[in-house]
Enzyme design. Structure first.
Site, mmCIF file in Angstrom:
data_model
loop_
_atom_site.group_PDB
_atom_site.id
_atom_site.type_symbol
_atom_site.label_atom_id
_atom_site.label_comp_id
_atom_site.label_asym_id
_atom_site.label_seq_id
_atom_site.Cartn_x
_atom_site.Cartn_y
_atom_site.Cartn_z
ATOM 1 N N GLY A 287 29.250 62.393 93.182
ATOM 2 C CA GLY A 287 29.875 63.352 92.254
ATOM 3 C C GLY A 287 30.126 62.804 90.711
ATOM 4 O O GLY A 287 30.396 61.737 90.680
ATOM 5 N N ARG B 288 22.582 55.431 88.880
ATOM 6 C CA ARG B 288 22.226 56.856 89.163
ATOM 7 C C ARG B 288 21.524 57.569 87.893
ATOM 8 O O ARG B 288 22.376 57.501 86.994
ATOM 9 C CB ARG B 288 23.038 57.605 90.069
ATOM 10 C CG ARG B 288 23.178 57.306 91.391
ATOM 11 C CD ARG B 288 24.099 58.277 92.263
ATOM 12 N NE ARG B 288 23.162 59.442 92.930
ATOM 13 C CZ ARG B 288 23.784 60.469 93.469
ATOM 14 N NH1 ARG B 288 25.236 60.483 93.672
ATOM 15 N NH2 ARG B 288 23.223 61.308 93.673
ATOM 16 N N GLN C 220 26.648 67.624 101.526
ATOM 17 C CA GLN C 220 28.081 67.247 100.910
ATOM 18 C C GLN C 220 28.998 68.683 101.221
ATOM 19 O O GLN C 220 30.473 68.555 101.190
ATOM 20 C CB GLN C 220 27.921 67.236 99.604
ATOM 21 C CG GLN C 220 27.262 65.787 99.005
ATOM 22 C CD GLN C 220 25.706 65.829 98.909
ATOM 23 O OE1 GLN C 220 25.121 66.678 99.758
ATOM 24 N NE2 GLN C 220 25.118 65.317 98.126
ATOM 25 N N ASP D 253 25.988 68.049 86.989
ATOM 26 C CA ASP D 253 25.619 66.578 86.903
ATOM 27 C C ASP D 253 25.450 66.364 85.358
ATOM 28 O O ASP D 253 25.603 65.327 84.827
ATOM 29 C CB ASP D 253 24.629 66.410 87.801
ATOM 30 C CG ASP D 253 25.222 66.184 89.303
ATOM 31 O OD1 ASP D 253 25.423 67.281 89.935
ATOM 32 O OD2 ASP D 253 25.861 64.955 89.617
ATOM 33 N N LYS E 200 23.273 69.876 92.031
ATOM 34 C CA LYS E 200 22.596 69.429 93.662
ATOM 35 C C LYS E 200 21.719 70.560 93.803
ATOM 36 O O LYS E 200 21.663 71.658 93.632
ATOM 37 C CB LYS E 200 23.844 69.562 94.675
ATOM 38 C CG LYS E 200 23.382 69.284 95.810
ATOM 39 C CD LYS E 200 22.538 67.883 96.144
ATOM 40 C CE LYS E 200 23.337 66.678 95.412
ATOM 41 N NZ LYS E 200 22.563 65.519 95.250
HETATM 42 O O1 MRU Z 1 24.428 63.723 94.763
HETATM 43 P P1 MRU Z 1 25.930 64.095 94.603
HETATM 44 O O2 MRU Z 1 26.641 64.378 95.949
HETATM 45 O O3 MRU Z 1 26.369 63.170 93.702
HETATM 46 O O4 MRU Z 1 25.788 65.314 93.898
HETATM 47 C C1 MRU Z 1 27.079 65.822 93.444
HETATM 48 C C2 MRU Z 1 26.874 67.188 92.646
HETATM 49 O O5 MRU Z 1 25.883 67.729 92.433
HETATM 50 C C3 MRU Z 1 28.081 67.957 92.258
HETATM 51 O O6 MRU Z 1 28.062 69.307 92.645
HETATM 52 C C4 MRU Z 1 28.338 67.336 90.914
HETATM 53 O O7 MRU Z 1 28.319 66.086 90.499
HETATM 54 C C5 MRU Z 1 29.531 68.009 90.257
HETATM 55 S S1 MRU Z 1 30.948 67.104 91.056
HETATM 56 C C6 MRU Z 1 32.278 67.705 90.297
#
Ligand code: MRU
Length: 358
Positions: free
Chosen positions: A51, A95, A201, A242, A253
């Site tokens: 996240g 990442r 998720q 992100d 995502k």
């Molecule tokens: O791959 P992840 O689980 O880290 O991706 C998370 C997301 O895409 C969330 O929607 C995004 O980080 C916003 S979190 C407040």
């Protein structure tokens, strides 16, 4: 806002970073202590912590862990600083898509660069900043939640994708922060959560944390969203981000873009909820956002078991980019930004420069 989430996914405790292992929820709810910089890099990469805001906090903690390790080498101060800057830059690469990670590592990098004291004092400053980023995120998310609650219709069903909740942040959530604040005012609000293939998720984390807080949630698979929209069962969409480009194009995502297109077709408002630290004003449009390509096993396997031919070709981008014209508003801690986003984002940054901790 009075609704508190019980979840704190990452906290600095007695010189270590204590985090919930998000790879094992909902089977287990366990904390692990991350004690070295490399462990933190791996925890981010393998999504023990995930996240965008949460990996920003993790990155800031990780730089402190590296500093604590380097301290043991008794290096001269300038050499200590040089090596620590390299480690901060390395941590920022764990990442590629969520800009909060680079933003938080840069906060730490700036402190290192400016420091002209001594190793002990510098480590204290870095620790202070790491805790500040962690606690500050919770406050920002509460503001995002309260700002977003203003546009949630009475008794709304809110569709969300992935997990932009307490687990993905310091502990309140962005998109789920909007849900929490809205539910606090009106307990007839409910959530539809997309499963979010391939890492689920939505199923594993969003349903888990909402159920934990007693907020009604219905799990659907990713392909079902248009069906429920066509039936008039979804009133708004709210997802996290992100990275948001200067023109409002938003990476989130994989699968988010599909939801946004469907929402537009069905005339349902599609909102992004994110702190200003997710906005990358250095890039003009979503075309410049680096998209993480993840392991093919995430697609070919479920719970360790192959679900397809072992000869099949696979592509597994972790994120997609929703063009700004599909976005009804970007809910931030300083208010809801509306199109044209170049202007509203620029204005938000000019007005709230201090809030960016820079
Ligand atoms: O791959 P992840 O689980 O880290 O991706 C998370 C997301 O895409 C969330 O929607 C995004 O980080 C916003 S979190 C407040």
């Amino acid at each position: 806002m009075t609704f508190e989430s019980k979840i704190r996914p990452i906290q600095w405790v007695n010189g270590v970073s204590r985090m919930l292992d998000q790879t094992v929820i909902p089977y287990e709810y366990k904390y692990i202590d991350v004690t070295t910089g490399q462990q933190m890099f791996d925890a981010i990469k393998t999504m023990i912590v995930r996240g965008a805001p949460a990996i920003g906090i993790a990155g800031a903690h990780g730089v402190v862990l590296y500093a604590q390790e380097l301290e043991k080498q008794n290096l001269p101060f300038e050499e200590f600083k040089k090596q620590l800057i390299e480690k901060a830059d390395y941590m920022a690469t764990s990442r590629p898509t969520a800009v909060n990670l680079m933003w938080a590592c840069k906060q730490q990098r700036d402190i290192i660069e400016k420091s002209n004291s001594d190793i002990k004092t510098l480590i204290k400053e870095l620790t202070k900043k790491a805790i500040e980023i962690e606690l500050d995120d919770i406050e920002r998310c509460k503001k995002i939640g309260d700002n977003g609650a203003e546009v949630v219709p009475k008794g709304a069903t809110i569709l969300t994708h992935c997990n932009a909740g307490a687990l993905a942040t310091g502990g309140y959530g962005t998109a789920l922060g909007v849900v929490r604040s809205a539910y606090d005012k009106d307990n007839t609000v409910q959530v539809f959560a997309d499963e979010t293939r391939p890492r689920q998720q939505g199923a594993r984390l969003t349903t888990f944390e909402l159920a934990m807080d007693g907020i009604p949630v219905t799990l659907i698979t990713d392909g079902m969203c248009s069906y429920f929209m066509s039936k008039g069962m979804i009133d708004m969409v709210c997802v996290g981000a992100d990275r948001i480009a200067a023109n409002g194009d938003t990476a989130n995502k994989i699968g988010t873009y599909t939801v946004a297109i469907s929402a537009k077709y069905h005339n349902i408002p599609f909102y992004i909820a994110a702190p200003l630290s997710t906005i990358d004003t250095n890039i003009k449009s979503g075309k410049e956002i680096p998209i993480e390509e993840r392991s093919h096993e995430e697609v070919t396997h479920i719970n360790g078991k192959i679900i397809c031919s072992d000869k099949v070709k696979v592509i597994n981008p972790g994120f997609d980019v929703t063009p700004n014209e599909l976005i009804a508003g970007i809910i931030t801690e300083v208010g809801i930004l509306r199109a044209p986003y170049e202007e509203s984002i620029k204005k938000a940054f000019e007005t709230h420069q201090k809030l960016l901790l820079q």
